[in-house]
Structures are given as structure tokens and as C-alpha cells.
Scaffold this active site. Structure first.
Site, PDB file in Angstrom:
ATOM      1  N   GLU A   1       6.792  78.382  21.070  1.00 49.34           N
ATOM      2  CA  GLU A   1       6.654  76.969  21.439  1.00 49.34           C
ATOM      3  C   GLU A   1       5.785  76.849  22.668  1.00 49.34           C
ATOM      4  O   GLU A   1       5.923  77.634  23.617  1.00 49.34           O
ATOM      5  CB  GLU A   1       8.012  76.318  21.792  1.00 49.34           C
ATOM      6  CG  GLU A   1       8.875  75.982  20.618  1.00 49.34           C
ATOM      7  CD  GLU A   1      10.201  75.356  21.050  1.00 49.34           C
ATOM      8  OE1 GLU A   1      10.244  74.638  22.076  1.00 49.34           O
ATOM      9  OE2 GLU A   1      11.196  75.609  20.355  1.00 49.34           O
TER      10      GLU A   1
HETATM   11  C1  GBH Z   1      12.354  73.287  23.903  1.00 49.40           C
HETATM   12  O1  GBH Z   1      13.204  73.262  24.981  1.00 49.40           O
HETATM   13  C2  GBH Z   1      13.153  73.151  22.652  1.00 49.40           C
HETATM   14  O2  GBH Z   1      13.216  74.372  21.945  1.00 49.40           O
HETATM   15  C3  GBH Z   1      12.687  72.052  21.754  1.00 49.40           C
HETATM   16  O3  GBH Z   1      13.669  71.767  20.819  1.00 49.40           O
HETATM   17  C4  GBH Z   1      12.311  70.865  22.598  1.00 49.40           C
HETATM   18  O4  GBH Z   1      12.045  69.733  21.826  1.00 49.40           O
HETATM   19  C5  GBH Z   1      11.116  71.229  23.413  1.00 49.40           C
HETATM   20  O5  GBH Z   1      11.331  72.396  24.134  1.00 49.40           O
HETATM   21  C6  GBH Z   1      10.666  70.152  24.377  1.00 49.40           C
HETATM   22  O6  GBH Z   1      11.654  69.879  25.303  1.00 49.40           O
HETATM   23  O7  GBH Z   1      14.053  70.855  33.359  1.00 49.40           O
HETATM   24  O8  GBH Z   1      12.284  70.202  34.840  1.00 49.40           O
HETATM   25  O9  GBH Z   1      13.392  72.328  35.170  1.00 49.40           O
HETATM   26  C7  GBH Z   1      12.565  73.467  26.209  1.00 49.40           C
HETATM   27  C8  GBH Z   1      13.573  73.499  27.295  1.00 49.40           C
HETATM   28  C9  GBH Z   1      11.980  72.987  28.992  1.00 49.40           C
HETATM   29  C10 GBH Z   1      14.169  73.879  29.498  1.00 49.40           C
HETATM   30  C11 GBH Z   1      11.575  73.207  30.405  1.00 49.40           C
HETATM   31  C12 GBH Z   1      13.729  74.109  30.909  1.00 49.40           C
HETATM   32  C13 GBH Z   1      12.338  73.328  32.642  1.00 49.40           C
HETATM   33  C14 GBH Z   1      11.789  72.067  33.207  1.00 49.40           C
HETATM   34  N1  GBH Z   1      13.040  73.858  28.591  1.00 49.40           N
HETATM   35  N2  GBH Z   1      12.744  73.135  31.265  1.00 49.40           N
HETATM   36  S1  GBH Z   1      12.961  71.303  34.210  1.00 49.40           S
END
Ligand code: GBH
Length: 441
Positions: free
Chosen positions: A343
Site C-alpha cells: 500500500e
Molecule cells: C492503511 O492503514 C489501511 O491498510 C487501509 O485500509 C487504509 O484505508 C489506508 O491505510 C489509508 O488509511 O496517524 O497521523 O500518526 C494505514 C494506517 C496510516 C496508521 C498512517 C498510522 C500514521 C499517521 N496508518 N498512520 S498518524
């Protein structure tokens, strides 16, 4: 990346696109969505993109992009009944979908768990209950047998961090529980389930590329002061390495010793050996980086600072250099199996104007981040593929339908799909690559 075998794909997840909730058991996200205040727009996954209804059109759409692969997830509550048997209707849906993908030469990358735990299992403790890991292995055994030769690659889990930390410790994802002990125990049981699931895959599916998908948010220190550096290291261990290290080395990171003993997970003899069995691939999801400083509160390990600009529409910093550094750092530090970027993508405030979505910001994000992967490969990192998140706009968890990650725009009133500028550019890049490969022959 200038390699004919490199795989480009698009990704989705079951709960985020499928709808047709009446044709499956309830899951923890149904419960969470019906809890007031949990989802930003008060929405749910009951209809989503109605992919169960429109899957044939969606396969045509995927094929029209010219991708090599499609990453999807299986909804456990759609394929297994309350008493643990296969649900024929749900299995048929996925078998038909996988057959249609294969018929078009699109490789199915199947994720076996992307957060939609059956609600009746949560009622028995969910990932806090060790037994759930064994129920998971049983589900994997049944579905993998049913799918037979239809799948190219299996991932046991998508982002254990999100399920464990966001779901059982911070309470911002389903099932919405809080507390360090809960988060750490859920993480361990998910890792255990990964180990048990991988064992099943080894036995029943030796022809597929089997691994796990982890998310990484590289941690940067606010300053070079010793206390900030130490806190940043702790944050990296707590959020990122907590999942990678048990799998790669059979040990949890040092930060385990810094958390109160009563909050540490219960681990049984043999667990770590199971968890650290070799993988065929590691899936890496990357979106952004984060800054940390020494904590203000006495019991905290670190303090999370606000994101720095520039930001995407979901408030995450755009910083592609940290993607290259993440990959080269991990490559130096661990004996990694081949990597797939499972992703990568950006939420943008898209506008549908005159039949088009001119998402130049997302296009720039993709260009710079694919470039970042290329840089890492030039420095020796073994990356075999890249998946854009996401094929289409969908249910963005706690953000509901407010945040759009698709390279295809979805009008939720009509279910009309429109390929955005970023999607057209992705398609053109793949076509150009294919043509240049032909020229080389
Ligand atoms: C993914 O999660 C998922 O697999 C997917 O289902 C989802 O739609 C996609 O990404 C978009 O969100 O919270 O400001 O510290 C990603 C999850 C994203 C978790 C970045 C940690 C760090 C940014 N991650 N997040 S913050």
C-alpha cells in the site's frame, strides 16, 4: 523497477468496498460504526462501494488500468458461518472474482485479515482471547482449501499495528477498547495467529507466495537532544518494530522492558518460534513519517508531535525521502525476504468537474513515492512490486467516506466510477513500461 517482472497493482479491502452486509455475519466494524461518535460522518459499511453487486464491472475497471495484480482481502464473516463452517455463498463470490481476475491475467494477492473480525468472536474477547488465533487458523485452513489454485499470494494479516494499537489500545478503531495491556496482548495474539496461519499456508498452499503486510511510519526526532533521540527510538520500537522484530528475529524490541510488567503480554513457550517462521515476502505499507520528542508525562515513553507541512487531506505529511530511508534502513538491519509495497497512496479533497477528477496532488504523490522506491532499489533493496492504495474511493475507517484515497472516483449516490487523472497516469505509466520492455526485445 525497469524490470519486466516487477509487479504493479492496485489494492482494496473487503469491509471498505464490499457492502452486502446482509449476506454475511456482523463484524466488529459494524458494531463500531453503530456506536455514536466513532465514525466522523456517522456512516457505516453496509453498502460502501457495493462491490459485491458490481464486482464484474470492477474487474473490467481493474483490467482497464493494465495492472499486473490486484490486492484484495477476504471477509472472514462472509466465508465462515457462526458455527465455523464454510458459507457457500460467500465462498462462491470470491471464487468467481478470483477466476475472473485470473482469466484477465491479473494476479490475485489475497489478504486473509483486513480488520473485519466476526462480531461473535469479539463477544468472546476477540484478539484478547488466545483462542481467536486458533479460530483464525481454522478459517485459513478452510478458505485456502476452497480457493485451491486461484491465488498468487497470501498475506496472513494487514497491519497488526492498526488492529492491536488503534483497535485495542487507543480505541480509535474497532473494537474501540483502550489500555496498554489490551493493546500488547492483542498484538501478541495476532502475531501468534500469523504464525499459525503461515503454518497452514505452508502445508496447504506451497504454490503461493506467503507472507504478512506491516505498516511503517518512520519516526524522526524533533531535535538531536539525547532525550528526544531516546524517545524517538522507543516510539519506533513501540509502533513499528513491535511487529517486525518478533517475525524477523523471534524477539520483541527492548522497549518491552520499559513498559510496566503488568502491561506486558502473556507469551507461551513456543510462541516466538511460531511467529518467527520464514516468510516468502514482506508486505510494506507506507504513507507518512512522524516526529517525536521526550515525553512530558512521567509514565509516557515518548510524545507525538503535530505533523509538519506539506500535508495530504487526511493530515499526514508528504515526505517521500523517508520512504527510501525506511527501505534501506530495514534492508541493512534485517535479513529481509523479498519486499512488496502492498500500500502507498494519498487522501486528497477531490472534485468531480465535468466528468473528470483532476487530482494533480495525488499524481505528484505517486510520482515522488514510486521514485522513492526506485531509489531504494538502486541502493540494493529487493522490492518486487508496488500497489497503489486504493483502486477506488471507499470507506476510510474512522473517517467514513470523507477521505478519498482512490485513483478511481466513486459517486456514492450512483456508484459511478470515474478514473481520476492519477489513475490515467498510472495506466499510462504501465503501458509505457510494457512498450519499452517490448522494444528491448
Ligand atoms: C492503511 O492503514 C489501511 O491498510 C487501509 O485500509 C487504509 O484505508 C489506508 O491505510 C489509508 O488509511 O496517524 O497521523 O500518526 C494505514 C494506517 C496510516 C496508521 C498512517 C498510522 C500514521 C499517521 N496508518 N498512520 S498518524
Amino acid at each position: 523497477m525497469h524490470n519486466a517482472d516487477f509487479i504493479f497493482g492496485v489494492a482494496t479491502a473487503s469491509f471498505q468496498i464490499e457492502g452486502a452486509a446482509d449476506q454475511r455475519l456482523p463484524c466488529i466494524w459494524d458494531t463500531f460504526c453503530s456506536t455514536p461518535g466513532k465514525i466522523a460522518d456517522g456512516s457505516d459499511g453496509l453498502t460502501a462501494c457495493e462491490h459485491v453487486k458490481f464486482w464484474r464491472d470492477d474487474v473490467e475497471l481493474i483490467a482497464s488500468l493494465g495492472v499486473d495484480a490486484y490486492r484484495l482481502s477476504i471477509s472472514w464473516p462472509r466465508v465462515i458461518t457462526q458455527n465455523g463452517e464454510l458459507n457457500a455463498e460467500g465462498v462462491k463470490f470470491y471464487c468467481d472474482l478470483l477466476d475472473a481476475l485470473n482469466a484477465k491475467g491479473i494476479k490475485p494477492f489475497v489478504t486473509l485479515y483486513h480488520w473485519d473480525l466476526p462480531a461473535h468472536i469479539e463477544a468472546n474477547g476477540g484478539w484478547l482471547n488466545r483462542q481467536t488465533a486458533f479460530l483464525y487458523a481454522d478459517y485459513v485452513e478452510k478458505i485456502v482449501t476452497a480457493f485451491g489454485a486461484r491465488v498468487y499470494s497470501y498475506a496472513t494479516f494487514n497491519e497488526p499495528f492498526c488492529s492491536a494499537f488503534l483497535g485495542y489500545e487507543a480505541g480509535v478503531h474497532a473494537p474501540g477498547l483502550t489500555g496498554q495491556k489490551n493493546g500488547r496482548q492483542a498484538a501478541h495474539h495476532i502475531l501468534l495467529a500469523h504464525g499459525l496461519g503461515l503454518q497452514v499456508l505452508r502445508r496447504l498452499s506451497p504454490h503461493t507466495i506467503n507472507g504478512i503486510v506491516l505498516n511503517f511510519t518512520p519516526c524522526y526526532a524533533n531535535s538531536s537532544a539525547e532525550a528526544d533521540l531516546r524517545a524517538t527510538q522507543a516510539a519506533d520500537e513501540y509502533h513499528n518494530l513491535w511487529y517486525l522484530m518478533p517475525i524477523m528475529t523471534g524477539r520483541y524490541p527492548y522497549v518491552m522492558a520499559q513498559i510496566p510488567e503488568q502491561n506486558r503480554p502473556h507469551i507461551e513457550a513456543g510462541d516466538m518460534q511460531l511467529i518467527s517462521a520464514p516468510l516468502d515476502f514482506l508486505g510494506i505499507n507506507f504513507y507518512t513519517r512522524r516526529f517525536y520528542s521526550a515525553p512530558n508525562e512521567p509514565d509516557a515513553l515518548f510524545q507525538e508531535l503535530p505533523h509538519r507541512a506539506p500535508l495530504t487531506d487526511i493530515g499526514w505529511e508528504i515526505y517521500p525521502q523517508s520512504f527510501t530511508k525506511l527501505l534501506t534502513d530495514l534492508h541493512q538491519r534485517f535479513q529481509l525476504p523479498p519486499i512488496y509495497i502492498t500500500e502507498n497512496g494519498a487522501a486528497m479533497a477531490d472534485e468531480y468537474v465535468a466528468g473528470q477528477v483532476h487530482d494533480v496532488g495525488r499524481l505528484a504523490y505517486y510520482q515522488s513515492h514510486i521514485g522513492a522506491v526506485n531509489d531504494a532499489m538502486e541502493q540494493g533493496v529487493d522490492v518486487r512490486g508496488y500497489f497503489a492504495w486504493s483502486l477506488m474511493d471507499n470507506f476510510e475507517w474512522a473517517e467514513g467516506y470523507l477521505k478519498r484515497f482512490g485513483i478511481v472516483y466513486v459517486d456514492y449516490l450512483t456508484q459511478q466510477r470515474t478514473i481520476k487523472l492519477s489513475g490515467l497516469a498510472y495506466r499510462d505509466m504501465l503501458a509505457a513500461r510494457r512498450n519499452s520492455n517490448l522494444c528491448q526485445k
